[in-house]
Scaffold this active site. Structure first.
Site, PDB file in Angstrom:
ATOM      1  N   ASN A 286       0.843  -1.185   0.000  1.00 23.78           N
ATOM      2  CA  ASN A 286       0.000   0.000   0.000  1.00 23.78           C
ATOM      3  C   ASN A 286       0.881   1.238   0.000  1.00 23.78           C
ATOM      4  OD1 ASN A 286      -2.593  -1.148  -0.012  1.00 23.78           O
ATOM      5  ND2 ASN A 286      -2.486  -1.558   2.185  1.00 23.78           N
TER       6      ASN A 286
ATOM      7  N   ASP B 106      -6.817 -10.057   9.828  1.00 20.11           N
ATOM      8  CA  ASP B 106      -7.504  -8.790  10.114  1.00 20.11           C
ATOM      9  C   ASP B 106      -7.107  -8.370  11.528  1.00 20.11           C
ATOM     10  OD1 ASP B 106      -9.323  -6.757  10.774  1.00 20.11           O
ATOM     11  OD2 ASP B 106     -10.824  -7.554   9.400  1.00 20.11           O
TER      12      ASP B 106
ATOM     13  N   PHE C 266      -8.062   2.969  11.545  1.00 21.07           N
ATOM     14  CA  PHE C 266      -8.050   3.975  10.487  1.00 21.07           C
ATOM     15  C   PHE C 266      -8.722   3.405   9.244  1.00 21.07           C
ATOM     16  CE2 PHE C 266      -5.592   6.624  13.047  1.00 21.07           C
ATOM     17  CZ  PHE C 266      -5.285   7.812  12.405  1.00 21.07           C
TER      18      PHE C 266
END
Length: 406
Positions: free
Chosen positions: A216, A310, A328
């Site tokens: 990312n 997760d 976030f």
């Protein structure tokens, strides 16, 4: 709070007027001290009108100098702010020079000192200036790093004075003051002593082969700023960082990881924590990496994706769940709706949502929404340091409104 504002002689001195207005609007008192250089850019009359206070320019102007008025002036403030701090003024401070009112006050004060440097990029990067900055930090002075950007001289780079709201936020953070302005609420110094705050930051890199990764576009700046603000408020901070090239904030214990699995394991190992703030942009998917580099000539590889852990949802369901769990959400559309849904699905207390359709990733500013069980609280655009300060202030208010965390 009482702020003694020393205005140095740079083009950025014009921002002192707006800075005074911001402080006054928030209910703080400002006493301006104008250097000879600063007087070339802003007038005493303007400063006096905005501050509703006398403006001091010379040692010999103090009416009670026979009673050591410069000593009194330096001691009656809660904080001394130098803005803008020129290269010359920084050099004099580092060397302990006291040849005018401003430098004499700085040498005589026993109050916290904050400096906001502003100068040409080459002057800022010069080894002499960096030595002086290092010396000031070693002396306990808070330095607000300058912003990157275009300068009046036509050059580009670090050296620009941050915007007045950001200077104000950093100054109030240093002295533990809070402002009635909702945009500039800052944590109380030492309010988080005895509390452990866990922060994740940056991206994760999921290997495809020895040279390629899934990642990312996260710089880690927001997470690192939050870790720094938490440490400044007295917390014991564990920062779990993905692959980023940022310096470790002072007073922060850093653990470097690469993959989502490594980050999940590091988070679990860092528990228990009173507060967890999961800022990291964790890759959602991973593949079984090839042990050798995939060749372009072999065509597009058939990658078998599997989900990464997760971390937020796992932590929410953990028996060691932190008392306050914050995630976030980086969104490009329907920001509030998507973040609200994420808070519910993941079991988080708060979600900090931001629109990343612009240049937020890697940038210096952020605009976020605080999503809680009570709804959406939109915050205005601010530096990532100012966002961090405001978030830590909310955390302090929340945990001290409940049974103290242990």
């Amino acid at each position: 709070m009482k702020i003694l504002l020393i205005i140095g002689g740079g083009i950025a001195a014009y921002k002192a007027s707006e800075l005074i207005r911001q402080f006054r609007k928030a209910g703080h008192q400002v006493t301006p001290v104008l250097t000879a250089g600063g007087a070339h850019f802003v007038t005493p009359m303007t400063l006096a009108a905005l501050a509703e206070s006398p403006v001091y320019t010379s040692l010999w102007d103090l009416k009670d100098e026979r009673e050591m008025g410069h000593i009194q002036l330096s001691r009656t403030a809660d904080v001394v702010l130098v803005c803008p701090a020129t290269a010359d003024l920084l050099a004099k401070m580092a060397a302990g020079v006291a040849d005018d009112l401003a430098t004499t006050l700085l040498l005589a004060t026993d109050k916290p000192v904050v400096v906001a440097p502003a100068m040409n990029v080459r002057m800022w990067l010069h080894p002499a200036t960096q030595r002086n900055i290092a010396q000031l930090k070693a002396d306990g002075i808070t330095v607000i790093d300058p912003d990157d950007g275009a300068m009046a001289c036509g050059e580009f780079g670090p050296g620009r004075l941050p915007d007045p709201p950001d200077v104000m936020a950093a100054t109030l953070l240093r002295i533990g003051a809070s402002s009635p302005s909702p945009a500039l609420v800052n944590p109380v110094a030492d309010a988080l002593i005895g509390h452990h705050i866990l922060v994740t930051a940056g991206p994760t890199h999921e290997p495809i082969d020895p040279v390629r990764v899934i990642a990312n576009r996260s710089s880690g700046k927001q997470g690192f700023a939050i870790a720094a603000a938490a440490a400044q408020a007295g917390a014991r901070v564990t920062l779990i960082a993905g692959p980023v090239s940022l310096p470790t904030p002072g007073g922060v214990a850093r653990i470097d990881v690469e993959t989502a699995d490594q980050m999940a394991a590091a988070v679990e190992a860092a528990l228990p924590a009173d507060v967890a703030i999961l800022v990291a942009a964790v890759a959602d998917w991973k593949v079984t990496p090839s042990p050798v580099k995939l060749k372009k000539g072999d065509g597009p590889p058939a990658l078998a994706f599997s989900p990464n852990p997760d971390i937020l949802a796992t932590l929410a369901a953990s028996p060691d769940r932190p008392r306050l769990l914050i995630g976030f959400a980086a969104e490009t559309n329907d920001v509030v709706a998507n973040a609200t849904d994420k808070r519910r699905r993941k079991g988080a207390d708060w979600i900090i949502a931001n629109d990343v359709s612009g240049d937020v990733m890697g940038g210096s500013h952020n605009q976020v929404h605080l999503i809680t069980a009570d709804g959406d609280d939109p915050w205005e655009v601010a530096t990532k340091e100012a966002v961090a300060a405001r978030l830590i202030a909310h955390i302090i208010q929340t945990i001290h409104a409940k049974t103290p965390l242990t």
